[in-house]
Design a protein around this motif. Structure first.
Motif, PDB file in Angstrom:
ATOM      1  N   GLU A   5      -7.996  -6.168   7.474  1.00  0.00           N
ATOM      2  CA  GLU A   5      -9.200  -6.699   6.823  1.00  0.00           C
ATOM      3  C   GLU A   5      -8.901  -7.174   5.404  1.00  0.00           C
ATOM      4  O   GLU A   5      -9.348  -8.250   5.001  1.00  0.00           O
ATOM      5  CB  GLU A   5     -10.301  -5.630   6.784  1.00  0.00           C
ATOM      6  CG  GLU A   5     -11.187  -5.665   8.000  1.00  0.00           C
ATOM      7  CD  GLU A   5     -12.374  -4.736   7.838  1.00  0.00           C
ATOM      8  OE1 GLU A   5     -12.982  -4.672   6.740  1.00  0.00           O
ATOM      9  OE2 GLU A   5     -12.708  -4.083   8.838  1.00  0.00           O
ATOM     10  N   GLU A   6      -8.144  -6.387   4.675  1.00  0.00           N
ATOM     11  CA  GLU A   6      -7.808  -6.774   3.301  1.00  0.00           C
ATOM     12  C   GLU A   6      -6.905  -8.004   3.297  1.00  0.00           C
ATOM     13  O   GLU A   6      -7.036  -8.856   2.417  1.00  0.00           O
ATOM     14  CB  GLU A   6      -7.178  -5.613   2.544  1.00  0.00           C
ATOM     15  CG  GLU A   6      -8.192  -4.519   2.225  1.00  0.00           C
ATOM     16  CD  GLU A   6      -7.624  -3.406   1.360  1.00  0.00           C
ATOM     17  OE1 GLU A   6      -6.670  -3.648   0.582  1.00  0.00           O
ATOM     18  OE2 GLU A   6      -8.152  -2.271   1.458  1.00  0.00           O
ATOM     19  N   ALA A   7      -6.012  -8.094   4.272  1.00  0.00           N
ATOM     20  CA  ALA A   7      -5.133  -9.278   4.372  1.00  0.00           C
ATOM     21  C   ALA A   7      -5.973 -10.521   4.646  1.00  0.00           C
ATOM     22  O   ALA A   7      -5.727 -11.590   4.070  1.00  0.00           O
ATOM     23  CB  ALA A   7      -4.087  -9.063   5.468  1.00  0.00           C
ATOM     24  N   CYS A  26       0.555  -6.485   6.335  1.00  0.00           N
ATOM     25  CA  CYS A  26       0.193  -6.825   7.711  1.00  0.00           C
ATOM     26  C   CYS A  26       1.441  -7.291   8.477  1.00  0.00           C
ATOM     27  O   CYS A  26       1.692  -6.856   9.613  1.00  0.00           O
ATOM     28  CB  CYS A  26      -0.888  -7.899   7.707  1.00  0.00           C
ATOM     29  SG  CYS A  26      -1.524  -8.321   9.332  1.00  0.00           S
ATOM     30  N   ALA A  84      -8.953 -11.056   3.709  1.00  0.00           N
ATOM     31  CA  ALA A  84      -9.771 -11.371   2.549  1.00  0.00           C
ATOM     32  C   ALA A  84      -8.958 -11.955   1.394  1.00  0.00           C
ATOM     33  O   ALA A  84      -9.535 -12.439   0.415  1.00  0.00           O
ATOM     34  CB  ALA A  84     -10.510 -10.114   2.078  1.00  0.00           C
ATOM     35  N   GLU A  85      -7.650 -11.932   1.475  1.00  0.00           N
ATOM     36  CA  GLU A  85      -6.820 -12.440   0.374  1.00  0.00           C
ATOM     37  C   GLU A  85      -6.789 -13.957   0.354  1.00  0.00           C
ATOM     38  O   GLU A  85      -6.893 -14.633   1.334  1.00  0.00           O
ATOM     39  CB  GLU A  85      -5.367 -11.925   0.491  1.00  0.00           C
ATOM     40  CG  GLU A  85      -5.286 -10.475   0.117  1.00  0.00           C
ATOM     41  CD  GLU A  85      -3.849  -9.910   0.169  1.00  0.00           C
ATOM     42  OE1 GLU A  85      -3.653  -8.871  -0.468  1.00  0.00           O
ATOM     43  OE2 GLU A  85      -2.978 -10.473   0.851  1.00  0.00           O
ATOM     44  N   TYR A 115      -7.640  -0.663   7.358  1.00  0.00           N
ATOM     45  CA  TYR A 115      -7.892  -1.476   6.168  1.00  0.00           C
ATOM     46  C   TYR A 115      -6.914  -2.647   5.955  1.00  0.00           C
ATOM     47  O   TYR A 115      -7.287  -3.647   5.366  1.00  0.00           O
ATOM     48  CB  TYR A 115      -7.914  -0.614   4.902  1.00  0.00           C
ATOM     49  CG  TYR A 115      -6.570  -0.069   4.490  1.00  0.00           C
ATOM     50  CD1 TYR A 115      -5.784  -0.724   3.561  1.00  0.00           C
ATOM     51  CD2 TYR A 115      -6.091   1.138   5.035  1.00  0.00           C
ATOM     52  CE1 TYR A 115      -4.548  -0.217   3.183  1.00  0.00           C
ATOM     53  CE2 TYR A 115      -4.868   1.640   4.659  1.00  0.00           C
ATOM     54  CZ  TYR A 115      -4.095   0.961   3.744  1.00  0.00           C
ATOM     55  OH  TYR A 115      -2.887   1.456   3.373  1.00  0.00           O
ATOM     56  N   VAL A 116      -5.692  -2.522   6.404  1.00  0.00           N
ATOM     57  CA  VAL A 116      -4.688  -3.532   6.063  1.00  0.00           C
ATOM     58  C   VAL A 116      -5.074  -4.921   6.573  1.00  0.00           C
ATOM     59  O   VAL A 116      -5.072  -5.909   5.817  1.00  0.00           O
ATOM     60  CB  VAL A 116      -3.284  -3.146   6.574  1.00  0.00           C
ATOM     61  CG1 VAL A 116      -2.288  -4.286   6.392  1.00  0.00           C
ATOM     62  CG2 VAL A 116      -2.786  -1.886   5.831  1.00  0.00           C
ATOM     63  N   THR A 147       0.962  -8.168  -1.751  1.00  0.00           N
ATOM     64  CA  THR A 147      -0.196  -8.609  -0.962  1.00  0.00           C
ATOM     65  C   THR A 147      -0.340  -7.782   0.305  1.00  0.00           C
ATOM     66  O   THR A 147       0.631  -7.226   0.828  1.00  0.00           O
ATOM     67  CB  THR A 147      -0.064 -10.090  -0.563  1.00  0.00           C
ATOM     68  OG1 THR A 147       1.061 -10.238   0.324  1.00  0.00           O
ATOM     69  CG2 THR A 147       0.109 -10.985  -1.784  1.00  0.00           C
ATOM     70  N   MET A 148      -1.560  -7.752   0.789  1.00  0.00           N
ATOM     71  CA  MET A 148      -1.814  -7.078   2.057  1.00  0.00           C
ATOM     72  C   MET A 148      -1.359  -7.940   3.225  1.00  0.00           C
ATOM     73  O   MET A 148      -1.088  -7.423   4.310  1.00  0.00           O
ATOM     74  CB  MET A 148      -3.297  -6.712   2.180  1.00  0.00           C
ATOM     75  CG  MET A 148      -3.744  -5.687   1.129  1.00  0.00           C
ATOM     76  SD  MET A 148      -2.681  -4.216   1.025  1.00  0.00           S
ATOM     77  CE  MET A 148      -3.337  -3.291   2.380  1.00  0.00           C
ATOM     78  N   SER A 188       0.825  -1.211   0.000  1.00  0.00           N
ATOM     79  CA  SER A 188       0.000   0.000   0.000  1.00  0.00           C
ATOM     80  C   SER A 188       0.861   1.264   0.000  1.00  0.00           C
ATOM     81  O   SER A 188       1.931   1.308   0.601  1.00  0.00           O
ATOM     82  CB  SER A 188      -0.942   0.020   1.214  1.00  0.00           C
ATOM     83  OG  SER A 188      -0.224   0.301   2.397  1.00  0.00           O
TER      84      SER A 188
END
Length: 178
Positions: free
Chosen positions: A173-175, A113, A177-178, A170-171, A108-109, A50
């Motif tokens: 949550e996005e991690a 993270c 979801a990957e 956001y980090v 990747t997130m 990010s």
């Protein structure tokens, strides 16, 4: 725990010399840590996914260089040569950050993270180091040095809060979801 003036009067010059030696060793340790962290932060910024995290690492790289310069100023104020002493703790924390980069996929997130996790471990180490050094400086009667250490301590706390905000906003949550 506050030291009473009665106890302060009982501190011998030998006690003061031992505390001063411990203080100087602590300054040398964190000086090494800051010098090596500056290099590691550049790699972490390049590895971040990010833009916000990249920017946070870039900003903290500049602050870390400022922290090293501030330590050089402190050494000068104390009439000592700015010397670094290998910091095994920071060496391990930097290695842990490198392992996260190597073990996560680029872009990747999950990597972000992990980078936040590694960076916050570093921040917490620095916060404890600078807080302790500030307190010892006060005990030794170096209020001017304590004030400079407090400036760095404040910046480290701000960086830690920023990393938490990035993770929580956001980090993480996005991690997940990957």
């Amino acid at each position: 725990m506050k030291t009473t003036s009665k106890l302060k009067n009982q501190i011998t010059s030998a006690d003061q010399a031992r505390l001063d030696e411990l203080f100087t060793d602590g300054l040398k340790d964190i000086y090494w840590a800051e010098k090596h962290l500056a290099k590691a932060l550049v790699k972490m910024a390049k590895s971040a996914t990010s833009e916000e995290l990249k920017s946070a690492f870039e900003q903290h790289t500049a602050e870390t260089e400022e922290h090293a310069a501030r330590l050089e100023q402190i050494f000068e104020m104390l009439g000592k040569k700015a010397q670094a002493k290998k910091c095994a703790a920071m060496e391990g924390l930097i290695e842990e950050g490198e392992e996260i980069i190597e073990s996560t996929d680029k872009g990747t997130m999950v990597r972000d993270c992990g980078l936040i996790m590694a960076a916050q471990k570093v921040e917490h180490y620095e916060i404890s180091s600078y807080g302790t050094l500030r307190n010892i400086a006060v005990t030794l009667g170096h209020q001017d040095v304590a004030d400079l250490l407090q400036q760095t301590l404040d910046q480290e706390g701000t960086t830690d809060k920023l990393l938490t905000e990035l993770a929580e906003s956001y980090v993480n949550e996005e991690a997940a979801a990957e």
